[in-house]
Each structure stands twice: as structure tokens, then as C-alpha cells.
Design an enzyme around this catalytic site. Structure first.
Site, mmCIF file in Angstrom:
data_model
loop_
_atom_site.group_PDB
_atom_site.id
_atom_site.type_symbol
_atom_site.label_atom_id
_atom_site.label_comp_id
_atom_site.label_asym_id
_atom_site.label_seq_id
_atom_site.Cartn_x
_atom_site.Cartn_y
_atom_site.Cartn_z
ATOM 1 N N ARG A 239 -27.938 78.500 31.499
ATOM 2 C CA ARG A 239 -26.585 78.008 32.476
ATOM 3 C C ARG A 239 -27.021 79.381 32.998
ATOM 4 O O ARG A 239 -26.222 79.835 32.487
ATOM 5 C CB ARG A 239 -26.005 77.239 31.772
ATOM 6 C CG ARG A 239 -25.749 75.725 31.505
ATOM 7 C CD ARG A 239 -26.487 75.076 31.795
ATOM 8 N NE ARG A 239 -26.440 73.243 31.093
ATOM 9 C CZ ARG A 239 -25.711 72.252 30.607
ATOM 10 N NH1 ARG A 239 -24.708 72.479 31.162
ATOM 11 N NH2 ARG A 239 -25.719 71.336 30.497
ATOM 12 N N GLU A 241 -24.487 79.300 35.713
ATOM 13 C CA GLU A 241 -23.345 79.531 36.217
ATOM 14 C C GLU A 241 -22.925 80.785 35.898
ATOM 15 O O GLU A 241 -22.500 81.377 34.894
ATOM 16 C CB GLU A 241 -22.601 78.336 35.541
ATOM 17 C CG GLU A 241 -23.100 77.060 35.911
ATOM 18 C CD GLU A 241 -23.006 75.974 34.986
ATOM 19 O OE1 GLU A 241 -21.572 75.777 34.510
ATOM 20 O OE2 GLU A 241 -23.134 75.995 34.041
ATOM 21 N N ARG A 247 -14.431 79.317 27.836
ATOM 22 C CA ARG A 247 -15.323 78.530 27.027
ATOM 23 C C ARG A 247 -16.907 78.031 27.729
ATOM 24 O O ARG A 247 -17.511 77.274 27.141
ATOM 25 C CB ARG A 247 -14.500 77.426 27.776
ATOM 26 C CG ARG A 247 -14.372 76.514 28.980
ATOM 27 C CD ARG A 247 -14.172 75.361 28.643
ATOM 28 N NE ARG A 247 -13.744 74.991 29.752
ATOM 29 C CZ ARG A 247 -13.332 73.090 29.729
ATOM 30 N NH1 ARG A 247 -12.926 72.705 29.001
ATOM 31 N NH2 ARG A 247 -13.070 72.849 31.254
ATOM 32 N N HIS A 248 -17.724 79.161 28.673
ATOM 33 C CA HIS A 248 -18.751 78.279 29.382
ATOM 34 C C HIS A 248 -19.404 79.929 28.236
ATOM 35 O O HIS A 248 -18.913 81.384 28.934
ATOM 36 C CB HIS A 248 -18.869 79.040 31.122
ATOM 37 C CG HIS A 248 -18.308 78.265 31.279
ATOM 38 N ND1 HIS A 248 -17.252 77.560 32.071
ATOM 39 C CD2 HIS A 248 -19.017 76.681 31.527
ATOM 40 C CE1 HIS A 248 -16.472 76.283 32.351
ATOM 41 N NE2 HIS A 248 -17.771 75.725 31.996
ATOM 42 N N GLU A 396 -13.214 69.582 27.208
ATOM 43 C CA GLU A 396 -14.570 68.994 26.940
ATOM 44 C C GLU A 396 -15.514 69.860 25.472
ATOM 45 O O GLU A 396 -15.263 70.701 25.618
ATOM 46 C CB GLU A 396 -15.308 68.855 28.180
ATOM 47 C CG GLU A 396 -16.272 68.255 27.985
ATOM 48 C CD GLU A 396 -17.369 68.595 29.056
ATOM 49 O OE1 GLU A 396 -16.837 68.391 30.127
ATOM 50 O OE2 GLU A 396 -18.838 68.448 28.986
ATOM 51 N N SER A 399 -20.806 65.458 26.409
ATOM 52 C CA SER A 399 -20.605 64.074 27.543
ATOM 53 C C SER A 399 -21.986 63.300 27.715
ATOM 54 O O SER A 399 -22.732 63.363 27.019
ATOM 55 C CB SER A 399 -20.624 64.823 29.527
ATOM 56 O OG SER A 399 -22.424 65.389 29.722
ATOM 57 N N ARG A 447 -18.948 75.791 21.746
ATOM 58 C CA ARG A 447 -18.119 75.088 22.218
ATOM 59 C C ARG A 447 -16.779 74.377 21.081
ATOM 60 O O ARG A 447 -15.490 74.136 20.399
ATOM 61 C CB ARG A 447 -18.302 74.222 23.406
ATOM 62 C CG ARG A 447 -17.055 73.443 23.754
ATOM 63 C CD ARG A 447 -16.278 74.477 24.849
ATOM 64 N NE ARG A 447 -17.275 74.735 26.664
ATOM 65 C CZ ARG A 447 -17.175 73.835 27.431
ATOM 66 N NH1 ARG A 447 -16.961 72.797 27.853
ATOM 67 N NH2 ARG A 447 -17.939 74.217 28.441
HETATM 68 O O1 4AD Z 1 -21.921 68.555 29.820
HETATM 69 P P1 4AD Z 1 -22.894 69.085 29.589
HETATM 70 O O2 4AD Z 1 -23.924 69.826 31.519
HETATM 71 O O3 4AD Z 1 -24.017 67.521 29.647
HETATM 72 C C1 4AD Z 1 -25.767 67.611 29.706
HETATM 73 O O4 4AD Z 1 -26.048 68.098 29.580
HETATM 74 C C2 4AD Z 1 -25.589 66.430 29.356
HETATM 75 N N1 4AD Z 1 -27.551 66.676 29.219
HETATM 76 C C3 4AD Z 1 -25.714 65.809 28.462
HETATM 77 C C4 4AD Z 1 -25.980 64.140 27.932
HETATM 78 O O5 4AD Z 1 -26.593 63.700 27.243
HETATM 79 N N2 4AD Z 1 -25.477 63.367 29.590
HETATM 80 O O6 4AD Z 1 -23.449 69.357 28.852
HETATM 81 C C5 4AD Z 1 -22.739 68.825 27.277
HETATM 82 C C6 4AD Z 1 -21.860 70.327 26.290
HETATM 83 C C7 4AD Z 1 -20.483 70.412 26.813
HETATM 84 O O7 4AD Z 1 -19.112 68.754 26.645
HETATM 85 C C8 4AD Z 1 -19.969 71.326 26.032
HETATM 86 O O8 4AD Z 1 -19.633 70.744 24.615
HETATM 87 C C9 4AD Z 1 -21.560 72.135 25.738
HETATM 88 O O9 4AD Z 1 -21.893 71.010 26.318
HETATM 89 N N3 4AD Z 1 -21.429 73.125 27.317
HETATM 90 C C10 4AD Z 1 -21.791 73.809 27.055
HETATM 91 N N4 4AD Z 1 -20.881 75.117 26.483
HETATM 92 C C11 4AD Z 1 -21.036 76.453 26.734
HETATM 93 N N5 4AD Z 1 -21.347 76.903 27.411
HETATM 94 C C12 4AD Z 1 -21.768 76.199 28.869
HETATM 95 N N6 4AD Z 1 -21.801 76.608 29.603
HETATM 96 C C13 4AD Z 1 -21.764 74.536 28.815
HETATM 97 N N7 4AD Z 1 -22.200 74.042 29.912
HETATM 98 C C14 4AD Z 1 -21.535 73.163 29.159
#
Ligand code: 4AD
Length: 472
Positions: A239, A241, A247-248, A396, A399, A447
Site C-alpha cells: 500500500r 499510502e 497501524r499502517h 478494524e 474487511s 494488525r
Molecule cells: O480493508 P482492506 O484494504 O481490504 C482489502 O484489502 C479487501 N480486498 C479485503 C476483502 O477481501 N474484501 O484490508 C484488509 C485488512 C484490514 O482490515 C487491515 O487489517 C489490514 O488489511 N490493513 C493493513 N494493515 C497494515 N497496514 C496497512 N496499511 C493496512 N491496510 C489494511
């Protein structure tokens, strides 16, 4: 013949037994001129060794030499198990032992060749230790620890964290294999972004632009369209971002699953719920010792897992926040049609704990606008979606939801989102050629570990963390 024991088995040996083991020198403390205590360390535990001058066995020179050993040296020790004679060095041990080792021989196998940026025992101390009498620990800040991560990782707490980290993967895989899921590995090179927004890392793929996968979302759905029925993947997720938060990460490990269902997406949600209960209970049972070691540095209460996981609708969560009088920092009220902010999530976590006594719960029916294009709208109210988030201690962790499996609907949603379906032809074709109703979810390994153990910062749950600022 040499029998090499681990420190743990030394403790369970009986008094008078001869043992040989490898360990690190964790701490050295002379007592008078004839005795030196050497605290040995191996992975999760420490053990006290005593070297006492004794005619014909241990010379005065040897005691002197041992006093000057370099900490972090790897040594091979031969000795005899005994109960502690002069008391335990509780300050420098990870826990109180019922046994110690009378050292007969001690060989240095290999030692550090430079002075260390900090001592391993300095990093893993709860606050109270800094004030104990006789303690001479220096505080090591997170930056210094992460900049010298190999040394940092040697601490018993870190050893425990990464066993729990591995435990999450083992339990996830174990549960899903038992439910007839197929393990997949999808490519991390992508031609398009997979989660909405522009948060992708661009790479040069033989002069063509490519992206590092933001999730295996498209690939796992394509596996369902390929009749694999139930799939899961454990793999890296990227990612781009620029989020500098607790937590990121820019690279984390995604644990994803996707499955066909018969009549309702709650079949997916129920599977995920059972998986999490297996996961958390499994950690609590199988990695009890590790959890206790982590608590010495990161004190926390065990996660409360109810037999029936509380499930509320998104709108209900917003109502709870409003009733509690909660407002965003700018004074605005939480909005039923907007995603939850981090602060709102945390407050709702407290309210869920008060109301249900649960640390782990599910929020269903998110507003469609807050979800990616592939999310199935709720047939009863298309402002809502058949999607959910799963939470741990107010944050969270997953998702997921039902996906659109009907091509015309998917194409329309893509266009609404400004995506040309032809730019994702391989993906869309899978639906044009017929794909069963399906859903799934994805969780972030680091996470989950951070929240399960209340580490407070996701970097502690990543071996060599990558965030926008830290890069080797
Ligand atoms: O909510 P996210 O972005 O969802 C997906 O990637 C979907 N494709 C999932 C699906 O099957 N619908 O990311 C899923 C999870 C989040 O709930 C969080 O636990 C973790 O990934 N997550 C991160 N962990 C660490 N750093 C980050 N920048 C994260 N972004 C998401």
C-alpha cells in the site's frame, strides 16, 4: 557424548544432573572475588549460572575471565543443575526459576566484534524495572531498536511476538484446510490497482507500467470464477499510502479468503467468525507461555471471546455513538453514510465492550459509498452493501463482504467509479463467462498481532517494518 539441552529442558532436569547447552551471555554479575553469576539467555528464557572458585575444578583465573565476558557472546556451557544457592537475580532474569546451573566449563563459540548499540535486556523491560534497586537499565527508544532490529529481535518478548505471528498463520491455514479451502499464491505484479484510490507502488515491468498488488482481491475472485470454490492466500500486500500512524504499514502480510456460497453471504461471515474463534482460542491455548512473556513488556488483559460474537449493523453502531454523545474532533456527528474514522472506531469499541463485554465483534451492512466497486449492494436498500468489518479491541482487523458476480452490474459499478471495464478485461471476463455468488474477506497479520497483544504500534508486529519513513 555431548548432550545439548535447551535452557527450558535444563530447568526441568533434576538436581545433580550434568547438562551441556548453548546460550547467549545475557548479563554478568560478580559477587565478591570468588563468585560470578552469568545469566544465560536462549530465545524466550534466561537461566542463572554460577561460577565459583573451587580448588581443582574452577580456577581464580577462570572466574576473572568470566567476569570480563562480552555480553551477547554465544557460549557452550557444561555444568550441574542445582537449586539456587545465593538467591535468584530476579532483576536480570526474564522470570524466576527453580533451578540454576553450577558452571564447570564455559567456552566462547562466537562473540560480538564491535560494541553493541544497546543491551538486549534493556529493551524488554516494563516501566517498573527501571526503578528497581540494583537495576541499571537504560531506556532504548523505538527508533534505536528498529534501526538495530537484529539485536532487538533477540529479546525474549520479540521472540514470543514472532512465535505468535507464526501461530496466526498456522491456525488460519489449519482451519481453512479443514474446511476444504485451497491455498493459492497469486502474482504480486498487477496491471491495474485492486483497491480503490491511487495508493499503489509503480514498478517498471520491462518498460511497461505495473503495480504491486494492494491485495489478492482480483486474483482470488478469478479463482472462484475458475471453479475453485474456496481459496485462501497468505502473502505480501503493498500500500503506497503515506499514512504515518500506529497501524499502517506500506507492506504487510494479508490473510485472505474467498468462497462460493449457496444462498446468503452470511455463510461467508459465519466461516470467518468460526475461523477467528479458532484462531484466538488456539493462540490462547497453544501459545500461553509466549503471551505471558509478551505481557512482561506490554501488559494487557487476555482477549475476551464470547461464544456468540456480537454482530451489529453499521447504522446501529452510528446510533450507539450518537447516543453516547460522541463527536469528531471538528465537532461533527458520526455519519450513517460515511466510513468510520479511527477515533470513532475506538470509541465504538469501548461502547461494545460496555454493552456486550466483547473485544471481538462484527459490524455488518456498511454504506455502499464507503466500499470498493466490487462490493454487492444490499438488495433491500441499495444505499447499503452486503459487506462487513471485523474488529478487535476497537480497531478494524478485517474487511469483507459479498462481491458482485453479475457482469453487467459490475461493469456499471466500475464505470460509476471511473474505471473502464476493458482496462480490467481479464477480471471482468471471468464474470461475463459466468461466476457463482461468492464473498470473502482479508485481514492484516501485523494488525491482528498488534491488537491481540496490545502492542500499541504495528511496527512491533513486523519483523523488518516498512512504513513511509523507514526504509533501509
Ligand atoms: O480493508 P482492506 O484494504 O481490504 C482489502 O484489502 C479487501 N480486498 C479485503 C476483502 O477481501 N474484501 O484490508 C484488509 C485488512 C484490514 O482490515 C487491515 O487489517 C489490514 O488489511 N490493513 C493493513 N494493515 C497494515 N497496514 C496497512 N496499511 C493496512 N491496510 C489494511
Amino acid at each position: 557424548e555431548l548432550h545439548l539441552s535447551s535452557l527450558i529442558s535444563v530447568e526441568s532436569a533434576s538436581e545433580g544432573e550434568h547438562v551441556t547447552f548453548y546460550a547467549r551471555v545475557h548479563h554478568i554479575r560478580p559477587l565478591g572475588s570468588k563468585i560470578v553469576f552469568v545469566i544465560f539467555r536462549s530465545q524466550l528464557t534466561t537461566l542463572q549460572g554460577v561460577l565459583t572458585e573451587e580448588a581443582g575444578v574452577v580456577s581464580q583465573n577462570m572466574v576473572r575471565w568470566a567476569e570480563g565476558l562480552n555480553r551477547e557472546s554465544i557460549v557452550r556451557v557444561e555444568g550441574v543443575v542445582q537449586s539456587p544457592q545465593d538467591g535468584q537475580d530476579e532483576v536480570h532474569s526474564t522470570r524466576v526459576h527453580t533451578k540454576e546451573v553450577r558452571i564447570l566449563k564455559l567456552f566462547v563459540v562466537v562473540g560480538p566484534t564491535v560494541s553493541l548499540p544497546f543491551q538486549v535486556e534493556d529493551v524488554a523491560r516494563p516501566e517498573e524495572y527501571y526503578h528497581r534497586e540494583g537495576a541499571q537499565f537504560s531506556r532504548v527508544n523505538q527508533k534505536t531498536r528498529l534501526a538495530n532490529r537484529v539485536l532487538d529481535l533477540r529479546s525474549p518478548v520479540n521472540q514470543a511476538i514472532f512465535r505468535i505471528h507464526a501461530g496466526v498463520c498456522t491456525l488460519f491455514r489449519e482451519f481453512l484446510l479443514g474446511e476444504r479451502f485451497l491455498e493459492i499464491q497469486s502474482s504480486k505484479f498487477q496491471a491495474t490497482s485492486t483497491e480503490a484510490g491511487a495508493a499503489v507502488f509503480k514498478v517498471d515491468y520491462f518498460r511497461r507500467p505495473a503495480f504491486l498488488a494492494q491485495s489478492p482481491q482480483l486474483a482470488k475472485q478469478m479463482c472462484i470464477a475458475s471453479d475453485m470454490e474456496r481459496v485462501f492466500e497468505i502473502g505480501p500486500v503493498f500500500r503506497a499510502e503515506n499514512s504515518n500512524t500506529h497501524r499502517h504499514l506500506t507492506e504487510f502480510t494479508g490473510l485472505d479468503l474467498e468462497m462460493r456460497f449457496d444462498s446468503h453471504y452470511y455463510e461467508v461471515l459465519d466461516t470467518l467468525d468460526r475461523m477467528f474463534i479458532h484462531l484466538f482460542r488456539g493462540l490462547q491455548e497453544r501459545l500461553r507461555a509466549e503471551i505471558e512473556v509478551v505481557k512482561t513488556q506490554f501488559p494487557h488483559d487476555d482477549l475476551v471471546i464470547l461464544d456468540k460474537t456480537p454482530r451489529i449493523r453499521f447504522a446501529e453502531g452510528i446510533r450507539m455513538l450518537k447516543e453516547a454523545g460522541w463527536k469528531e474532533e471538528d465537532g461533527s456527528e458520526p455519519d450513517e453514510w460515511d466510513d468510520l474514522s479511527t477515533k470513532a472506531e475506538q470509541r465504538l469499541g469501548e461502547l461494545m465492550k460496555e454493552k456486550y463485554g466483547a473485544d471481538y465483534y462484527i459490524i455488518d451492512k456498511f454504506p455502499l459509498e464507503a466500499r470498493p466497486f466490487y462490493t454487492m449492494p444490499d438488495p433491500e436498500d441499495n444505499r447499503l452493501s452486503n459487506s462487513f468489518d471485523i474488529f478487535l479491541r476497537g480497531e478494524e482487523i478485517l474487511s469483507g463482504g459479498q462481491r458482485i458476480h453479475v457482469a453487467p452490474m459490475l461493469e456499471e459499478r466500475m464505470r460509476d467509479d471511473g474505471i473502464d471495464p476493458e482496462s480490467m478485461k481479464e477480471y471482468v471476463d471471468g464474470f461475463r463467462w459466468g461466476c457463482p455468488p461468492h464473498g470473502g474477506g482479508g485481514l492484516g497479520l501485523e494488525r491482528v498481532v498488534m491488537l491481540f497483544l496490545k502492542l500499541g504500534d504495528i511496527r512491533y508486529a513486523s519483523l523488518f517494518p516498512r512504513d513511509p519513513r523507514s526504509f533501509p
